[in-house]
Enzyme design. Structure first.
Site, PDB file in Angstrom:
ATOM      1  N   GLU A 109       1.004  -1.313  -0.105  1.00 10.29           N
ATOM      2  CA  GLU A 109      -0.096  -0.048   0.144  1.00 10.29           C
ATOM      3  C   GLU A 109       0.876   1.172   0.023  1.00 10.29           C
ATOM      4  OE1 GLU A 109      -4.012  -1.287   2.408  1.00 10.29           O
ATOM      5  OE2 GLU A 109      -2.453  -0.871   3.452  1.00 10.29           O
ATOM      6  N   CYS A 117       3.467   8.324   0.920  1.00 10.32           N
ATOM      7  CA  CYS A 117       4.108   7.640   2.098  1.00 10.32           C
ATOM      8  C   CYS A 117       4.131   6.391   1.123  1.00 10.32           C
ATOM      9  CB  CYS A 117       2.985   7.475   3.128  1.00 10.32           C
ATOM     10  SG  CYS A 117       3.421   6.230   4.313  1.00 10.32           S
ATOM     11  N   CYS A 137      -0.760   6.003  10.038  1.00  7.71           N
ATOM     12  CA  CYS A 137       0.546   5.136  10.567  1.00  7.71           C
ATOM     13  C   CYS A 137       0.288   3.942  11.134  1.00  7.71           C
ATOM     14  CB  CYS A 137       1.310   6.000  11.424  1.00  7.71           C
ATOM     15  SG  CYS A 137       1.639   7.610  11.085  1.00  7.71           S
ATOM     16  N   CYS A 164       7.089  -6.926   6.771  1.00  5.72           N
ATOM     17  CA  CYS A 164       8.100  -6.162   7.652  1.00  5.72           C
ATOM     18  C   CYS A 164       8.516  -7.374   8.331  1.00  5.72           C
ATOM     19  CB  CYS A 164       7.734  -5.072   8.247  1.00  5.72           C
ATOM     20  SG  CYS A 164       8.981  -4.412   9.118  1.00  5.72           S
ATOM     21  N   CYS A 194       2.282  -2.560  15.458  1.00 12.35           N
ATOM     22  CA  CYS A 194       2.243  -2.123  13.905  1.00 12.35           C
ATOM     23  C   CYS A 194       1.734  -3.203  13.233  1.00 12.35           C
ATOM     24  CB  CYS A 194       3.687  -1.853  13.452  1.00 12.35           C
ATOM     25  SG  CYS A 194       3.670  -1.390  11.740  1.00 12.35           S
ATOM     26  N   CYS A 217       7.275  -5.048  15.322  1.00  9.94           N
ATOM     27  CA  CYS A 217       6.997  -4.368  16.337  1.00  9.94           C
ATOM     28  C   CYS A 217       5.557  -4.581  16.882  1.00  9.94           C
ATOM     29  CB  CYS A 217       7.169  -2.895  15.862  1.00  9.94           C
ATOM     30  SG  CYS A 217       8.621  -2.339  15.515  1.00  9.94           S
TER      31      CYS A 217
HETATM   32  N1  SAH Z   1       9.938   0.423   9.520  1.00 11.32           N
HETATM   33  C1  SAH Z   1      10.155   1.932   9.578  1.00 11.32           C
HETATM   34  C2  SAH Z   1       9.011   2.674   8.759  1.00 11.32           C
HETATM   35  C3  SAH Z   1       7.376   2.343   8.666  1.00 11.32           C
HETATM   36  S1  SAH Z   1       6.276   2.569   9.839  1.00 11.32           S
HETATM   37  C4  SAH Z   1       9.990   2.229  11.051  1.00 11.32           C
HETATM   38  O1  SAH Z   1       9.554   1.616  11.781  1.00 11.32           O
HETATM   39  O2  SAH Z   1      10.390   3.480  11.226  1.00 11.32           O
HETATM   40  C5  SAH Z   1       6.153   4.445  10.241  1.00 11.32           C
HETATM   41  C6  SAH Z   1       6.002   4.932  11.651  1.00 11.32           C
HETATM   42  O3  SAH Z   1       4.841   4.400  11.956  1.00 11.32           O
HETATM   43  C7  SAH Z   1       6.977   4.391  12.350  1.00 11.32           C
HETATM   44  O4  SAH Z   1       7.527   5.291  13.263  1.00 11.32           O
HETATM   45  C8  SAH Z   1       6.247   3.226  13.416  1.00 11.32           C
HETATM   46  O5  SAH Z   1       6.793   2.972  14.443  1.00 11.32           O
HETATM   47  C9  SAH Z   1       4.753   4.017  13.283  1.00 11.32           C
HETATM   48  N2  SAH Z   1       3.841   3.173  13.786  1.00 11.32           N
HETATM   49  C10 SAH Z   1       3.792   1.839  13.434  1.00 11.32           C
HETATM   50  N3  SAH Z   1       2.531   1.427  13.621  1.00 11.32           N
HETATM   51  C11 SAH Z   1       1.719   2.293  14.538  1.00 11.32           C
HETATM   52  C12 SAH Z   1       0.681   2.589  15.133  1.00 11.32           C
HETATM   53  N4  SAH Z   1      -0.015   1.438  15.290  1.00 11.32           N
HETATM   54  N5  SAH Z   1       0.349   3.700  15.370  1.00 11.32           N
HETATM   55  C13 SAH Z   1       1.048   4.792  15.269  1.00 11.32           C
HETATM   56  N6  SAH Z   1       2.256   4.621  14.695  1.00 11.32           N
HETATM   57  C14 SAH Z   1       2.646   3.611  14.116  1.00 11.32           C
END
Ligand code: SAH
Length: 374
Positions: A113, A126, A364, A133, A140, A137
């Protein structure tokens, strides 16, 4: 005790998936390599510039629209240089048309996406760097399904070029028609697909017709904190913004929220970030998802403030977008305000990220194409 997820060794995963990469596309190549390929096809080298001008300069992707190329050459060149990489499966809009999410199917059926966001003064895309991935985390959505494969350079670039074309058609309400910013904050860990992501950045920033002509300063690469790759990035002579997904100022909590912290600790990852800032003169963007009763305590704001005071850094607080089945929620607004107040009192520049795209699961951390396709 918390059970910590095990992180797959990324290089192995990437190697074993190499076969699934898509056919070569002009966005994989710099201009001299395109010229060499065109000559191999028996065409004059200047055709490389012509076809590149259509793709990067005019955002035309249908060979039928490339009328300055002789019909016979057109099909041959398009077959060799413009294979279809992204097939739109679904496009959704919200925020009164200012946010649009695109779900693409790749040549091997993988789904990724991208999100297009219009603002009065800029248009941001974006984009995803991997299908899935491997960073795991727990808050996420993308992290839940694991890594499918790295995207090719052209699969990364084509997301931006495609959506630049959407923006140019004028459909993004209240925004300029020209794509100006790209953030690597879609699916995937950009620095785990290092070579292809760097090539994509170079292509996005090369002037047309070699590339899309964006300013390096308008490109943001976001990372969980892969320290060796951050150090390598500092040596690339690129002025891109580095965003670091910190989410906790202490190792105990960060080990859980960003499991790669088990390998590279807060102090190490911040040291690499400050070296990047010193090397490039670019302010580091510290990403911090505000998770209710998990990382939003006043003492953590103060600890974060102490880590960042006097540094070339900006904190971007992201209200958590709860993912399906998540035990976590966003922090209450009053808690968020207190967190901001404490950081600012420590002299740290802080803003709260807008929550674009929530209704279309485009905010995000909500990108999880595999679930959407069900
Ligand atoms: N892998 C990279 C980029 C992808 S995510 C990274 O982690 O930086 C982009 C941002 O969205 C990251 O800061 C990630 O931690 C955040 N993110 C992921 N899941 C989220 C959620 N459920 N709510 C808010 N931010 C989130």
């Amino acid at each position: 005790m918390t059970t910590l997820p095990v992180i797959a060794p990324v290089p192995d995963a990437a190697r074993s998936r190499r076969a699934a990469l898509p056919p070569r596309h002009l966005a994989d190549l710099d201009l001299p390599a395109r010229q060499a390929l065109v000559r191999e096809l028996g065409e004059p080298a200047f055709r490389a510039k012509q076809i590149s001008t259509h793709y990067f300069g005019r955002l035309v992707r249908d060979p039928a629209g490339m009328t300055d190329l002789p019909a016979a050459a057109r099909d041959r060149l398009a077959d060799a240089l413009l294979p279809t990489l992204l097939t739109p499966v679904r496009e959704m809009a919200c925020d009164d048309g200012a946010t649009r999410k695109a779900l693409w199917r790749l040549h091997d059926g993988s789904l990724v996406e991208s999100v297009l966001m219009g603002y009065p003064d800029r248009v941001t895309v974006c984009i995803s760097s991997q299908a899935g991935c491997g960073m795991a985390c727990p808050f996420c959505a993308t992290g839940q399904a694991g890594l499918t494969r790295n995207l090719s350079t052209a699969e990364i670039v084509d997301q931006a070029v495609y959506l630049a074309g959407v923006a140019a058609s004028g459909v993004v309400a209240g925004a300029p028609p020209r794509l100006s910013h790209v953030v690597f904050m879609g699916m995937g860990e950009p620095l785990a697909n290092y070579g292809r992501v760097i090539a994509a950045v170079r292509r996005l920033c090369a002037p047309a017709p070699e590339g899309l002509g964006l300013s390096q300063r308008h490109v943001t690469v976001s990372t969980v904190g892969l320290v060796p790759a951050m150090r390598r990035l500092a040596e690339e002579d690129l002025s891109v913004t580095l965003a670091l997904s910190l989410h906790a100022p202490d190792d105990e909590l960060r080990d859980e929220l960003v499991p790669v912290n088990q390998r590279w600790k807060v102090a190490e990852v911040l040291a690499a970030a400050w070296d990047y800032a010193a090397r490039t003169g670019r302010r580091i963007s510290i990403e911090y998802a505000m998770i209710k009763d998990v990382n939003d305590q006043p003492w953590r704001a103060d600890l974060l403030g102490r880590l960042l005071t006097g540094r070339l850094a900006h904190v971007n607080l992201i209200p958590l977008n709860p993912t399906p089945g998540s035990r976590w929620d966003a922090s209450p607004k009053a808690v968020e305000r207190e967190f901001v107040r404490r950081l600012r009192a420590a002299g740290v520049s802080t803003t709260v990220r807008d929550t674009r795209g929530q209704e279309i699961d485009g905010a995000c951390g909500q990108l999880a194409a595999a679930e959407v396709s069900g």
